[in-house]
Scaffold this active site. Structure first.
Site, PDB file in Angstrom:
ATOM      1  N   GLU A  50       0.823  -1.211   0.000  1.00 12.25           N
ATOM      2  CA  GLU A  50       0.000   0.000   0.000  1.00 12.25           C
ATOM      3  C   GLU A  50       0.860   1.265   0.000  1.00 12.25           C
ATOM      4  O   GLU A  50       0.528   2.251  -0.643  1.00 12.25           O
ATOM      5  CB  GLU A  50      -0.958   0.009   1.205  1.00 12.25           C
ATOM      6  CG  GLU A  50      -2.087  -1.005   1.088  1.00 12.25           C
ATOM      7  CD  GLU A  50      -3.006  -0.769  -0.115  1.00 12.25           C
ATOM      8  OE1 GLU A  50      -3.027   0.346  -0.668  1.00 12.25           O
ATOM      9  OE2 GLU A  50      -3.685  -1.725  -0.530  1.00 12.25           O
ATOM     10  N   TYR A 133      -6.342   6.803   3.789  1.00 11.35           N
ATOM     11  CA  TYR A 133      -6.593   5.730   2.820  1.00 11.35           C
ATOM     12  C   TYR A 133      -5.854   4.458   3.224  1.00 11.35           C
ATOM     13  O   TYR A 133      -6.425   3.361   3.271  1.00 11.35           O
ATOM     14  CB  TYR A 133      -6.170   6.156   1.394  1.00 11.35           C
ATOM     15  CG  TYR A 133      -5.979   4.952   0.523  1.00 11.35           C
ATOM     16  CD1 TYR A 133      -7.087   4.284   0.020  1.00 11.35           C
ATOM     17  CD2 TYR A 133      -4.706   4.429   0.271  1.00 11.35           C
ATOM     18  CE1 TYR A 133      -6.936   3.121  -0.723  1.00 11.35           C
ATOM     19  CE2 TYR A 133      -4.544   3.281  -0.460  1.00 11.35           C
ATOM     20  CZ  TYR A 133      -5.657   2.629  -0.958  1.00 11.35           C
ATOM     21  OH  TYR A 133      -5.501   1.470  -1.671  1.00 11.35           O
ATOM     22  N   ASP A 151      -9.389   6.059  -2.391  1.00  8.64           N
ATOM     23  CA  ASP A 151      -8.195   6.665  -2.992  1.00  8.64           C
ATOM     24  C   ASP A 151      -8.617   7.372  -4.282  1.00  8.64           C
ATOM     25  O   ASP A 151      -9.818   7.517  -4.552  1.00  8.64           O
ATOM     26  CB  ASP A 151      -7.111   5.606  -3.253  1.00  8.64           C
ATOM     27  CG  ASP A 151      -7.530   4.602  -4.325  1.00  8.64           C
ATOM     28  OD1 ASP A 151      -8.689   4.637  -4.767  1.00  8.64           O
ATOM     29  OD2 ASP A 151      -6.679   3.785  -4.736  1.00  8.64           O
TER      30      ASP A 151
END
Ligand code: SF4
Length: 352
Positions: A50, A133, A151
């Site tokens: 991520e 996020y 996002d």
């Protein structure tokens, strides 16, 4: 009054059915059938992915993810690594604050959390480099928390689905609320990954593949035939320009490098020694007065590089001589030094 269609349950079902059949298989991801048979996601691997995927595509980030996992198989091994090694492995991925925060975050998890990632969105948000996020994504994917993962891809999908007229960035809160109405409380991990996949592979910025989209029957932009009018955006400001010079100085075996200050743009990365970056380009003589040695410098070329907030033109000067004190990087091993893309470009111009 909320007069939006009451279609959230149908949207959830359609998206999850589509994901079960067509979602991407990614190396850090647990597919729904494996999750159903008890396989759980590795928070360290998901966190790495991520962080790398912020501002970066899957094909570009995946080899970096593999390199990191191979060299640092656990969060402790990453925490124990010298920061320079982390920056070197990160070189080329850009947005280098991410790499510095990654290392800091790993050390906090080692020192304050016994090497275990915190198991909630709220606790994850307190760690460096983990914004709303990323915290929502890790909490949903690894811990099954029913978060609302939004996002840039999800913003685009939702703004089209609901024909959001407010431009971004002011529309963020509105889009978050709209996305939150649909997010699945039953299968948070799969839903989070499904909506990311929908944005990345179907509801693409330029050519949305509406014929393959599980939300087509509900989509306001599709119905109106103006999908790419969304998301609405405030007019872009023209990027300001900066000018600088760097000095490619070699003795034929090694190249002179310097380290940037810890704080600020490209913090702690390596660079060719250079000048400050200015709003107006001075004369060549002014640049050369800042060179690391008085030599017969030859102008090798100009490198252009676009950062988020400005466009940089770097004049590259080169010379060959004995190297003054500093970091001497063997010319054949430059990849072992944490050179950001702009400096790799400058070194190629200097070498040519
Ligand atoms: S129908 Fe088209 S525009 Fe609407 S969400 Fe699907 S891909 Fe995006």
């Amino acid at each position: 009054m909320n007069n939006r269609p009451h279609d959230a349950p149908a949207l959830r079902v359609a998206l999850l059915d589509w994901y079960d059949a067509s979602g991407r298989t990614l190396p850090w991801r647990i597919r729904p059938e494996d999750r159903a048979s008890g396989v759980v996601a590795n928070p360290y691997a998901v966190w790495l992915s991520e962080i790398m995927l912020q501002q970066t595509t899957v094909p570009h980030a995946t080899p970096y993810w593999e390199k990191f996992l191979a060299e640092f198989p656990t969060v402790e091994t990453l925490a124990d690594a010298p920061r320079d090694r982390v920056l070197t492995l990160w070189a080329g991925l850009g947005y280098y604050a991410r790499a510095r925060n990654l290392h800091k975050c790993a050390q906090i998890i080692r020192d304050e959390h016994d090497g275990v990632f915190p198991g909630s969105e709220a606790a994850l948000l307190k760690l460096p480099g983990i914004g709303p996020y990323t915290a929502a994504a890790i909490a949903a994917i690894c811990y099954g928390e029913a978060t609302n993962v939004v996002d840039g891809n999800v913003e685009r999908v939702i703004s089209r689905l609901r024909a959001v007229q407010t431009p971004l960035p002011p529309a963020k809160a509105e889009i978050n609320a709209l996305a939150g109405e649909i997010a699945s409380p039953e299968r948070p991990a799969d839903y989070a990954q499904a909506i990311m996949d929908l944005g990345a592979t179907i509801c693409r910025p330029k050519n949305p593949d509406c014929e393959a989209c599980p939300w087509q029957a509900h989509c306001a932009a599709y119905t109106a035939g103006n999908m790419t009018d969304y998301p609405k955006k405030l007019p872009k400001k023209k990027l300001p320009t900066r000018y600088g010079a760097v000095f490619y100085l070699t003795d034929g075996e090694a190249l002179l490098l310097a380290r940037r200050p810890d704080k600020g743009l490209l913090g702690a990365m390596m660079e060719l020694p250079g000048t400050p970056w200015l709003v107006v380009a001075p004369d060549a003589a002014d640049w050369l007065s800042l060179a690391p040695a008085k030599l017969n410098w030859e102008e090798a070329g100009i490198v252009e590089h676009v950062f988020t907030h400005f466009r940089l033109f770097l004049t590259v000067y080169r010379a060959q001589s004995e190297l003054p004190e500093g970091i001497h990087a063997p010319l054949h091993d430059l990849k072992d030094f944490a050179l950001p893309s702009v400096m790799v470009k400058a070194a190629m111009v200097g070498k040519a």
